[in-house]
Scaffold this active site. Structure first.
Site, mmCIF file in Angstrom:
data_model
loop_
_atom_site.group_PDB
_atom_site.id
_atom_site.type_symbol
_atom_site.label_atom_id
_atom_site.label_comp_id
_atom_site.label_asym_id
_atom_site.label_seq_id
_atom_site.Cartn_x
_atom_site.Cartn_y
_atom_site.Cartn_z
ATOM 1 N N GLU A 19 0.562 -1.225 -0.232
ATOM 2 C CA GLU A 19 -0.230 0.270 0.054
ATOM 3 C C GLU A 19 0.753 1.090 -0.097
ATOM 4 O O GLU A 19 1.888 1.781 0.406
ATOM 5 C CB GLU A 19 -0.665 -0.169 1.362
ATOM 6 C CG GLU A 19 -1.984 1.028 0.796
ATOM 7 C CD GLU A 19 -2.209 1.597 2.487
ATOM 8 O OE1 GLU A 19 -2.997 0.612 3.030
ATOM 9 O OE2 GLU A 19 -3.269 2.139 2.527
ATOM 10 N N ASP A 54 -3.025 12.006 -2.289
ATOM 11 C CA ASP A 54 -3.569 13.333 -2.338
ATOM 12 C C ASP A 54 -3.653 13.899 -3.637
ATOM 13 O O ASP A 54 -2.426 14.069 -4.290
ATOM 14 C CB ASP A 54 -2.504 13.953 -1.344
ATOM 15 C CG ASP A 54 -1.858 13.333 -0.096
ATOM 16 O OD1 ASP A 54 -2.488 14.446 0.911
ATOM 17 O OD2 ASP A 54 -0.839 12.727 0.410
ATOM 18 N N LYS A 69 -2.665 22.483 -5.801
ATOM 19 C CA LYS A 69 -2.620 23.516 -6.595
ATOM 20 C C LYS A 69 -1.717 23.162 -8.053
ATOM 21 O O LYS A 69 -0.713 22.250 -8.090
ATOM 22 C CB LYS A 69 -1.616 24.362 -5.469
ATOM 23 C CG LYS A 69 -2.335 25.012 -4.877
ATOM 24 C CD LYS A 69 -1.466 26.146 -3.799
ATOM 25 C CE LYS A 69 -2.252 26.793 -2.781
ATOM 26 N NZ LYS A 69 -1.807 26.910 -1.367
ATOM 27 N N ASP A 99 -11.901 10.052 -3.901
ATOM 28 C CA ASP A 99 -12.834 10.975 -3.384
ATOM 29 C C ASP A 99 -13.053 11.778 -4.618
ATOM 30 O O ASP A 99 -13.784 13.361 -4.523
ATOM 31 C CB ASP A 99 -12.896 11.338 -1.865
ATOM 32 C CG ASP A 99 -12.509 12.065 -1.752
ATOM 33 O OD1 ASP A 99 -11.077 12.030 -2.259
ATOM 34 O OD2 ASP A 99 -12.621 13.179 -0.699
ATOM 35 N N THR A 159 -9.617 2.939 4.640
ATOM 36 C CA THR A 159 -9.418 3.645 5.629
ATOM 37 C C THR A 159 -9.988 4.880 6.445
ATOM 38 O O THR A 159 -11.116 4.937 6.087
ATOM 39 C CB THR A 159 -8.242 4.169 4.513
ATOM 40 O OG1 THR A 159 -9.399 5.075 3.292
ATOM 41 C CG2 THR A 159 -7.323 2.962 3.579
ATOM 42 N N GLU A 189 -11.969 7.573 3.875
ATOM 43 C CA GLU A 189 -12.639 6.534 3.449
ATOM 44 C C GLU A 189 -13.733 6.601 3.971
ATOM 45 O O GLU A 189 -15.249 6.836 4.281
ATOM 46 C CB GLU A 189 -12.476 5.109 2.640
ATOM 47 C CG GLU A 189 -13.754 4.438 2.321
ATOM 48 C CD GLU A 189 -13.442 3.154 1.452
ATOM 49 O OE1 GLU A 189 -12.683 2.759 0.546
ATOM 50 O OE2 GLU A 189 -15.164 3.076 0.755
HETATM 51 C C1 LIG Z 1 -4.655 11.257 1.334
HETATM 52 S S1 LIG Z 1 -3.986 11.002 2.904
HETATM 53 C C2 LIG Z 1 -4.746 8.945 2.630
HETATM 54 C C3 LIG Z 1 -4.215 8.782 4.088
HETATM 55 C C4 LIG Z 1 -4.952 6.869 3.332
HETATM 56 N N1 LIG Z 1 -4.283 6.145 2.604
HETATM 57 C C5 LIG Z 1 -6.508 7.214 3.459
HETATM 58 O O1 LIG Z 1 -7.263 6.681 2.901
HETATM 59 O O2 LIG Z 1 -6.428 7.857 5.188
HETATM 60 C C6 LIG Z 1 -2.444 10.249 1.567
HETATM 61 C C7 LIG Z 1 -1.309 10.012 2.140
HETATM 62 O O3 LIG Z 1 -0.502 9.255 1.148
HETATM 63 C C8 LIG Z 1 1.053 9.455 2.002
HETATM 64 N N2 LIG Z 1 2.070 10.338 0.363
HETATM 65 C C9 LIG Z 1 1.448 11.274 -0.035
HETATM 66 N N3 LIG Z 1 3.463 10.281 -1.210
HETATM 67 C C10 LIG Z 1 3.686 9.433 -0.539
HETATM 68 C C11 LIG Z 1 4.922 8.901 -1.179
HETATM 69 N N4 LIG Z 1 4.306 9.112 -2.730
HETATM 70 N N5 LIG Z 1 5.307 7.588 -0.410
HETATM 71 C C12 LIG Z 1 3.945 7.525 0.350
HETATM 72 N N6 LIG Z 1 3.210 8.234 0.418
HETATM 73 C C13 LIG Z 1 2.842 9.272 0.560
HETATM 74 C C14 LIG Z 1 0.346 11.279 2.449
HETATM 75 O O4 LIG Z 1 1.589 11.403 3.373
HETATM 76 C C15 LIG Z 1 -0.418 10.198 3.130
HETATM 77 O O5 LIG Z 1 -0.985 10.335 4.221
#
Ligand SMILES: C[S@@+](CC[C@H](N)C(=O)[O-])C[C@H]1O[C@@H](n2cnc3c(N)ncnc32)[C@H](O)[C@@H]1O
Length: 271
Positions: A102, A177, A181, A213, A248, A251
């Site tokens: 993941e 994410d 921007k 989402d 998650t 979600e």
């Molecule tokens: C919007 S959050 C969603 C977290 C989780 N998957 C959820 O659905 O609740 C996206 C996560 O991906 C991590 N992340 C972003 N880019 C990443 C990367 N290149 N490698 C590992 N983690 C990353 C961020 O730190 C963040 O915690």
């Protein structure tokens, strides 16, 4: 399908979180050849990596003390012989256990639950936020899991350095994410070179599982992955391979607010 709470004791304690839905103006359009070339050049130069390239960090060849002799790893600290981390990770990867990954697990609810349900499989979770990675590591200990490894490296650097080509059976990228921007777009996970990387690490027949989402992010992923020669188009039936699972944190947040989520499932084709 959502978590069947009745079957397994829930390990999750969902609580109020401060997610914001953000500005829903995720724009993308088909890339010109020049834009595509630029993206590959940026990728090669390490642009957009979260926290920069780990090789530029002082002490990158040593693990933090709290990670020693625990299922925690960093690509450039595998040789740190103060702990068994590198040796045991290599042995686990050399086994023939199916491997699921993941990327960006956040709190880790999905992957912790999945590792508990499938003790016969090996799991790796990437989360660049070190604090979140450390909290997940504590939960790995508490749950006594011996099949889940955690890394706080950017997956875009760690995957090429640590995981053999064709080794992975499933990759989950859940609610990445959006990086709204313009100047932050470079950090978005899904881009042509990232899809190439996924194609190289997944074995033929393996699953790529994406959720968001942000409807337009899902469209972008269907465009990039569905048009890549190594992948099938999105096939809803592939969701059956996942079976029951814990949602998650993001979600769960969406479900509680009746906000829609989009999912895509692709299969890695034979070469
Ligand atoms: C919007 S959050 C969603 C977290 C989780 N998957 C959820 O659905 O609740 C996206 C996560 O991906 C991590 N992340 C972003 N880019 C990443 C990367 N290149 N490698 C590992 N983690 C990353 C961020 O730190 C963040 O915690």
């Amino acid at each position: 399908m959502h978590e069947d709470q009745g079957k397994h004791t829930p390990i999750l304690d969902y609580h109020a979180v401060s997610f914001s839905q953000g500005r829903m103006d995720f724009a993308w359009e088909e890339l010109s050849d020049e834009e595509c070339q630029q993206l590959y050049a940026d990728w090669t130069a390490g642009k957009g990596l979260i926290g920069g390239h780990p090789l530029h960090r002082p002490g990158h060849e040593r693990l933090p003390d709290w990670g020693l002799n625990r299922p925690f790893f960093r690509a450039f600290a595998l040789g740190d012989d103060r702990g068994w981390n590198g040796e045991r990770l290599r042995a686990a990867l050399a086994s023939d256990r199916p491997l699921e990954i993941e990327i960006g697990f956040g709190r880790g609810d999905f992957i912790l639950d999945r590792a508990r349900r499938h003790p016969d499989r090996l799991f790796i979770g990437y989360e660049v936020r070190t604090k979140a990675a450390r909290l997940a590591l504590d939960r790995v200990d508490r749950l006594n899991l011996s099949n889940l490894w955690i890394s706080d490296d950017d997956a875009r650097v760690n995957l090429p350095a640590v995981i053999d080509d064709g080794r992975v059976d499933a990759i989950h990228v859940l609610f990445p994410d959006p990086w709204w921007k313009e100047q932050h777009k470079i950090k978005r996970l899904f881009s042509p070179p990232f899809v190439d990387l996924l194609a190289v690490k997944l074995r033929a027949g393996a699953l790529l599982h994406f959720k968001s989402d942000v409807e337009q992010y899902n469209e972008l992923v269907r465009h990039l992955v569905g048009n890549h020669p190594a992948f099938t188009q999105h096939q809803p039936i592939l969701a059956d391979r996942i079976g029951s699972y814990a949602v998650t944190h993001r979600e769960n947040w969406c479900l509680r607010r009746n906000l829609p989520v989009w999912a895509s499932y692709f299969e890695r084709k034979e070469n």
